[in-house]
Design a protein around this motif. Structure first.
Motif, PDB file in Angstrom:
ATOM      1  N   ALA A  27       1.008  -0.683   0.317  1.00 55.58           N
ATOM      2  CA  ALA A  27      -0.481  -0.113   0.166  1.00 55.58           C
ATOM      3  C   ALA A  27       0.920   0.955  -0.209  1.00 55.58           C
ATOM      4  O   ALA A  27       0.543   1.935  -0.810  1.00 55.58           O
ATOM      5  N   LEU A  28       1.873   0.889   0.432  1.00 58.88           N
ATOM      6  CA  LEU A  28       2.940   2.639   0.962  1.00 58.88           C
ATOM      7  C   LEU A  28       3.693   2.622  -0.979  1.00 58.88           C
ATOM      8  O   LEU A  28       3.339   4.126  -1.066  1.00 58.88           O
ATOM      9  N   ALA A  29       4.113   1.531  -1.417  1.00 55.70           N
ATOM     10  CA  ALA A  29       4.659   1.775  -2.612  1.00 55.70           C
ATOM     11  C   ALA A  29       3.708   1.842  -3.446  1.00 55.70           C
ATOM     12  O   ALA A  29       3.964   2.945  -4.323  1.00 55.70           O
ATOM     13  N   LYS A  30       2.731   1.499  -3.625  1.00 55.30           N
ATOM     14  CA  LYS A  30       1.227   2.318  -4.880  1.00 55.30           C
ATOM     15  C   LYS A  30       0.759   4.021  -3.952  1.00 55.30           C
ATOM     16  O   LYS A  30       0.928   4.548  -4.942  1.00 55.30           O
ATOM     17  N   THR A  31       1.015   4.381  -2.868  1.00 57.12           N
ATOM     18  CA  THR A  31       1.021   5.352  -2.511  1.00 57.12           C
ATOM     19  C   THR A  31       1.707   6.233  -3.177  1.00 57.12           C
ATOM     20  O   THR A  31       1.583   7.570  -3.124  1.00 57.12           O
ATOM     21  N   ILE A  32       2.857   5.912  -2.949  1.00 58.94           N
ATOM     22  CA  ILE A  32       4.192   6.757  -2.678  1.00 58.94           C
ATOM     23  C   ILE A  32       5.011   6.359  -4.469  1.00 58.94           C
ATOM     24  O   ILE A  32       5.454   7.959  -4.794  1.00 58.94           O
ATOM     25  N   GLY A  33       4.616   5.542  -5.056  1.00 58.81           N
ATOM     26  CA  GLY A  33       5.020   5.808  -6.170  1.00 58.81           C
ATOM     27  C   GLY A  33       6.246   4.591  -6.497  1.00 58.81           C
ATOM     28  O   GLY A  33       6.978   5.068  -7.717  1.00 58.81           O
ATOM     29  N   LEU A  34       6.656   4.076  -5.654  1.00 55.32           N
ATOM     30  CA  LEU A  34       7.939   2.766  -5.906  1.00 55.32           C
ATOM     31  C   LEU A  34       7.267   0.882  -5.661  1.00 55.32           C
ATOM     32  O   LEU A  34       5.994   0.671  -5.386  1.00 55.32           O
ATOM     33  N   SER A  35       8.310   1.339  -5.967  1.00 53.30           N
ATOM     34  CA  SER A  35       8.503  -0.544  -5.952  1.00 53.30           C
ATOM     35  C   SER A  35       8.124  -1.088  -4.263  1.00 53.30           C
ATOM     36  O   SER A  35       9.008  -0.174  -3.649  1.00 53.30           O
ATOM     37  N   GLU A  36       7.549  -2.062  -4.128  1.00 48.49           N
ATOM     38  CA  GLU A  36       7.371  -2.221  -2.780  1.00 48.49           C
ATOM     39  C   GLU A  36       9.289  -3.064  -1.871  1.00 48.49           C
ATOM     40  O   GLU A  36       9.056  -2.220  -1.199  1.00 48.49           O
ATOM     41  N   ALA A  37       9.985  -3.388  -2.723  1.00 47.80           N
ATOM     42  CA  ALA A  37      11.279  -3.756  -2.034  1.00 47.80           C
ATOM     43  C   ALA A  37      12.132  -2.214  -1.939  1.00 47.80           C
ATOM     44  O   ALA A  37      12.318  -2.423  -0.835  1.00 47.80           O
ATOM     45  N   ALA A  38      11.322  -1.571  -2.813  1.00 45.11           N
ATOM     46  CA  ALA A  38      12.316  -0.158  -2.264  1.00 45.11           C
ATOM     47  C   ALA A  38      11.627   0.692  -1.259  1.00 45.11           C
ATOM     48  O   ALA A  38      12.556   1.276   0.072  1.00 45.11           O
ATOM     49  N   VAL A  39      10.328   0.628  -1.062  1.00 48.53           N
ATOM     50  CA  VAL A  39       9.809   0.862   0.501  1.00 48.53           C
ATOM     51  C   VAL A  39      10.568  -0.571   1.503  1.00 48.53           C
ATOM     52  O   VAL A  39      10.774   0.573   2.700  1.00 48.53           O
ATOM     53  N   ARG A  40      10.434  -1.470   1.325  1.00 47.39           N
ATOM     54  CA  ARG A  40      10.654  -1.724   2.045  1.00 47.39           C
ATOM     55  C   ARG A  40      12.074  -2.257   2.886  1.00 47.39           C
ATOM     56  O   ARG A  40      12.572  -2.068   4.170  1.00 47.39           O
TER      57      ARG A  40
END
Length: 151
Positions: A27-40
């Motif tokens: 959800a963070l990745a979608k909201t911010i516009g990054l990949s899930e791995a990058a957010v993690r």
């Protein structure tokens, strides 16, 4: 972590997690516009760098802690040493070195008045360097927030 690492994306991550600490990486990745791995990876760096914590915030009353108090402490000697000693007491959940009428402010969470009395008399006032205390009993928590953002 340096100030340079607190870029706009990291600030967005922090602000979203302050509003909802259970928000998924997806959800963070979608909201911010990054990949899930990058957010993690970014979240982990923020945690490892001490810029952020993710914790459960509870209501002490519902957990059987009926008495909370803020204690103003006047200190003789090194404020940091006394603050460190007070911070080791399990019932202490907040210690701040401050300017003004008191050298330290210390928040206590207790089960009842007897627990508070024992804590003040035996533990807080027993710390070397504590010269004087004044206790401010909490009657009602009107506001508590952790969502101040990153400004």
């Amino acid at each position: 972590m340096t100030d340079l690492a607190l870029d706009d994306i990291n600030k967005q991550i922090i602000e979203h997690l302050q509003r909802d600490g259970r928000m998924s990486y997806a959800a963070l990745a979608k909201t911010i516009g990054l990949s899930e791995a990058a957010v993690r990876q970014r979240v982990q760096r923020l945690l490892d760098g001490g810029l952020m914590q993710i914790v459960a915030v509870t209501d002490p009353l519902t957990l059987g802690f009926a008495r909370q108090a803020m204690v103003g402490v006047k200190v003789i000697g090194d404020l940091r040493v006394v603050a460190d000693q007070l911070a080791k007491i399990p019932e202490v959940d907040y210690v701040v070195i401050c300017a003004g009428g008191y050298d330290l402010l210390v928040e206590l969470v207790c089960t009842d008045d007897e627990h508070l009395l024992d804590l003040l008399n035996e533990k807080v006032r027993g710390v070397e360097g504590v010269a004087q205390t004044e206790t401010f009993m909490y009657l009602k928590l009107a506001k508590q927030t952790y969502a101040w953002g990153t400004r």
